[in-house]
Design a protein around this motif. Structure first.
Motif, PDB file in Angstrom:
ATOM      1  N   SER A 173      13.207   8.810  -1.443  1.00  0.00           N
ATOM      2  CA  SER A 173      13.817   8.700  -0.123  1.00  0.00           C
ATOM      3  C   SER A 173      13.666   7.276   0.369  1.00  0.00           C
ATOM      4  O   SER A 173      12.922   6.481  -0.228  1.00  0.00           O
ATOM      5  CB  SER A 173      13.171   9.680   0.858  1.00  0.00           C
ATOM      6  OG  SER A 173      11.805   9.373   1.042  1.00  0.00           O
ATOM      7  N   GLY A 174      14.363   6.964   1.462  1.00  0.00           N
ATOM      8  CA  GLY A 174      14.197   5.660   2.090  1.00  0.00           C
ATOM      9  C   GLY A 174      15.318   4.673   1.839  1.00  0.00           C
ATOM     10  O   GLY A 174      15.309   3.576   2.393  1.00  0.00           O
ATOM     11  N   GLY A 175      16.268   5.060   1.009  1.00  0.00           N
ATOM     12  CA  GLY A 175      17.387   4.160   0.767  1.00  0.00           C
ATOM     13  C   GLY A 175      18.285   4.048   1.977  1.00  0.00           C
ATOM     14  O   GLY A 175      18.137   4.774   2.964  1.00  0.00           O
ATOM     15  N   GLY A 176      19.233   3.125   1.906  1.00  0.00           N
ATOM     16  CA  GLY A 176      20.161   2.958   3.008  1.00  0.00           C
ATOM     17  C   GLY A 176      21.008   1.725   2.832  1.00  0.00           C
ATOM     18  O   GLY A 176      20.966   1.071   1.782  1.00  0.00           O
ATOM     19  N   SER A 177      21.773   1.404   3.867  1.00  0.00           N
ATOM     20  CA  SER A 177      22.637   0.225   3.873  1.00  0.00           C
ATOM     21  C   SER A 177      22.061  -0.798   4.835  1.00  0.00           C
ATOM     22  O   SER A 177      21.858  -0.485   6.011  1.00  0.00           O
ATOM     23  CB  SER A 177      24.050   0.614   4.304  1.00  0.00           C
ATOM     24  OG  SER A 177      24.626   1.509   3.379  1.00  0.00           O
TER      25      SER A 177
ATOM     26  N   CYS B  38       8.570   7.910  -3.029  1.00  0.00           N
ATOM     27  CA  CYS B  38       8.822   8.899  -4.078  1.00  0.00           C
ATOM     28  C   CYS B  38       7.640   9.866  -4.077  1.00  0.00           C
ATOM     29  O   CYS B  38       6.503   9.454  -4.331  1.00  0.00           O
ATOM     30  CB  CYS B  38       8.969   8.224  -5.428  1.00  0.00           C
ATOM     31  SG  CYS B  38       9.058   9.362  -6.828  1.00  0.00           S
ATOM     32  N   VAL B  39       7.930  11.118  -3.797  1.00  0.00           N
ATOM     33  CA  VAL B  39       6.894  12.146  -3.767  1.00  0.00           C
ATOM     34  C   VAL B  39       6.948  12.945  -5.058  1.00  0.00           C
ATOM     35  O   VAL B  39       8.018  13.387  -5.487  1.00  0.00           O
ATOM     36  CB  VAL B  39       7.078  13.080  -2.565  1.00  0.00           C
ATOM     37  CG1 VAL B  39       6.014  14.165  -2.572  1.00  0.00           C
ATOM     38  CG2 VAL B  39       7.030  12.292  -1.265  1.00  0.00           C
ATOM     39  N   ALA B  40       5.796  13.123  -5.669  1.00  0.00           N
ATOM     40  CA  ALA B  40       5.694  13.846  -6.933  1.00  0.00           C
ATOM     41  C   ALA B  40       5.015  15.193  -6.731  1.00  0.00           C
ATOM     42  O   ALA B  40       4.128  15.341  -5.901  1.00  0.00           O
ATOM     43  CB  ALA B  40       4.900  13.021  -7.938  1.00  0.00           C
TER      44      ALA B  40
ATOM     45  N   ILE C 117       4.977  -2.734  -5.093  1.00  0.00           N
ATOM     46  CA  ILE C 117       4.787  -1.324  -5.431  1.00  0.00           C
ATOM     47  C   ILE C 117       3.372  -0.915  -5.044  1.00  0.00           C
ATOM     48  O   ILE C 117       2.421  -1.683  -5.209  1.00  0.00           O
ATOM     49  CB  ILE C 117       5.055  -1.057  -6.932  1.00  0.00           C
ATOM     50  CG1 ILE C 117       5.053   0.444  -7.221  1.00  0.00           C
ATOM     51  CG2 ILE C 117       4.078  -1.811  -7.817  1.00  0.00           C
ATOM     52  CD1 ILE C 117       5.534   0.783  -8.640  1.00  0.00           C
ATOM     53  N   ALA C 118       3.248   0.291  -4.510  1.00  0.00           N
ATOM     54  CA  ALA C 118       1.936   0.808  -4.111  1.00  0.00           C
ATOM     55  C   ALA C 118       1.951   2.327  -4.276  1.00  0.00           C
ATOM     56  O   ALA C 118       3.020   2.928  -4.389  1.00  0.00           O
ATOM     57  CB  ALA C 118       1.644   0.433  -2.658  1.00  0.00           C
ATOM     58  N   ARG C 119       0.779   2.907  -4.302  1.00  0.00           N
ATOM     59  CA  ARG C 119       0.706   4.360  -4.427  1.00  0.00           C
ATOM     60  C   ARG C 119      -0.424   4.906  -3.572  1.00  0.00           C
ATOM     61  O   ARG C 119      -1.422   4.216  -3.334  1.00  0.00           O
ATOM     62  CB  ARG C 119       0.533   4.785  -5.889  1.00  0.00           C
ATOM     63  CG  ARG C 119      -0.762   4.374  -6.529  1.00  0.00           C
ATOM     64  CD  ARG C 119      -0.736   4.651  -8.043  1.00  0.00           C
ATOM     65  NE  ARG C 119      -0.663   6.066  -8.346  1.00  0.00           N
ATOM     66  CZ  ARG C 119      -0.286   6.551  -9.541  1.00  0.00           C
ATOM     67  NH1 ARG C 119       0.042   5.724 -10.525  1.00  0.00           N
ATOM     68  NH2 ARG C 119      -0.268   7.869  -9.739  1.00  0.00           N
TER      69      ARG C 119
ATOM     70  N   VAL D  34       4.439   7.335  -4.339  1.00  0.00           N
ATOM     71  CA  VAL D  34       4.540   5.931  -4.720  1.00  0.00           C
ATOM     72  C   VAL D  34       5.593   5.281  -3.823  1.00  0.00           C
ATOM     73  O   VAL D  34       6.571   5.914  -3.450  1.00  0.00           O
ATOM     74  CB  VAL D  34       4.885   5.770  -6.212  1.00  0.00           C
ATOM     75  CG1 VAL D  34       6.239   6.349  -6.547  1.00  0.00           C
ATOM     76  CG2 VAL D  34       4.806   4.311  -6.631  1.00  0.00           C
ATOM     77  N   TYR D  35       5.341   4.031  -3.475  1.00  0.00           N
ATOM     78  CA  TYR D  35       6.207   3.304  -2.558  1.00  0.00           C
ATOM     79  C   TYR D  35       6.759   2.051  -3.238  1.00  0.00           C
ATOM     80  O   TYR D  35       6.152   1.494  -4.142  1.00  0.00           O
ATOM     81  CB  TYR D  35       5.433   2.876  -1.308  1.00  0.00           C
ATOM     82  CG  TYR D  35       4.760   4.006  -0.581  1.00  0.00           C
ATOM     83  CD1 TYR D  35       3.413   4.289  -0.798  1.00  0.00           C
ATOM     84  CD2 TYR D  35       5.458   4.794   0.330  1.00  0.00           C
ATOM     85  CE1 TYR D  35       2.782   5.327  -0.134  1.00  0.00           C
ATOM     86  CE2 TYR D  35       4.838   5.834   1.004  1.00  0.00           C
ATOM     87  CZ  TYR D  35       3.502   6.091   0.767  1.00  0.00           C
ATOM     88  OH  TYR D  35       2.879   7.129   1.437  1.00  0.00           O
ATOM     89  N   LEU D  36       7.895   1.612  -2.729  1.00  0.00           N
ATOM     90  CA  LEU D  36       8.436   0.323  -3.122  1.00  0.00           C
ATOM     91  C   LEU D  36       8.860  -0.385  -1.844  1.00  0.00           C
ATOM     92  O   LEU D  36       9.866  -0.016  -1.235  1.00  0.00           O
ATOM     93  CB  LEU D  36       9.608   0.459  -4.086  1.00  0.00           C
ATOM     94  CG  LEU D  36      10.132  -0.859  -4.645  1.00  0.00           C
ATOM     95  CD1 LEU D  36       9.083  -1.491  -5.577  1.00  0.00           C
ATOM     96  CD2 LEU D  36      11.442  -0.668  -5.399  1.00  0.00           C
TER      97      LEU D  36
END
Length: 123
Positions: free
Chosen positions: A7-11, A22-24, A70-72, A79-81
C-alpha cells in the motif's frame, strides 16, 4: 506460504515523497529478508532495495541510493520503502517480495510476491 499486501502508492509530482508499506502474513516475518522491486511500463522488473531479517543490512539499486530507504518492523510484520526526491523515472508498479533467508538483489531468490502498488511521478 506467505501473503504480501502493498500500500501507499499514488500520483505525485517530481521532488515529492511517498512511503510504501508491505504487510506480510502466513509465516514468521523475521525468518526472511525482504525486498522491493519495481516494473515500469514496457520494461523488465528491476531490483530496488533489500533488507536483512533483522534490519542490520540493506542493499540498494544505484538509481535509488541516497533517495530511498528500506526499513522493517518485525513486530508489525511490515516492510517500508521511504521514497524521497522522486523522479519521473521512478514511475512503476512497486512489488515487495520475500522468501529468501539472505539479503539479495537476485529476483529469482524471492519466492513470494505481492500484487504491487502503482507509483506515478509527474512533472
Amino acid at each position: 506460504q506467505v501473503q504480501l499486501v502493498e500500500s501507499g502508492g499514488g500520483s505525485v509530482q517530481a521532488g515529492s515523497s511517498l512511503r510504501l508499506s508491505c504487510v506480510a502474513s502466513g509465516r514468521t516475518f523475521s525468518n526472511y529478508a525482504m525486498g522491493w522491486f519495481r516494473q515500469a511500463p514496457g520494461k523488465e522488473r528491476e531490483f530496488v532495495a533489500s533488507i536483512s531479517r533483522f534490519g542490520v543490512s540493506t542493499l540498494y539499486a544505484d538509481s535509488v541510493k541516497g533517495r530511498f530507504t528500506i526499513a522493517r518492523d518485525n513486530a508489525k510484520n511490515t516492510v517500508y520503502l521511504q521514497m524521497n526526491s522522486l523522479k519521473l523515472e521512478d514511475t512503476a508498479v512497486y512489488h515487495c517480495a520475500t522468501g529468501t533467508v539472505q539479503i539479495t538483489r537476485v529476483e529469482r531468490s524471492y519466492a513470494y510476491w505481492g500484487q504491487g502498488t502503482q507509483v506515478t511521478v509527474s512533472s
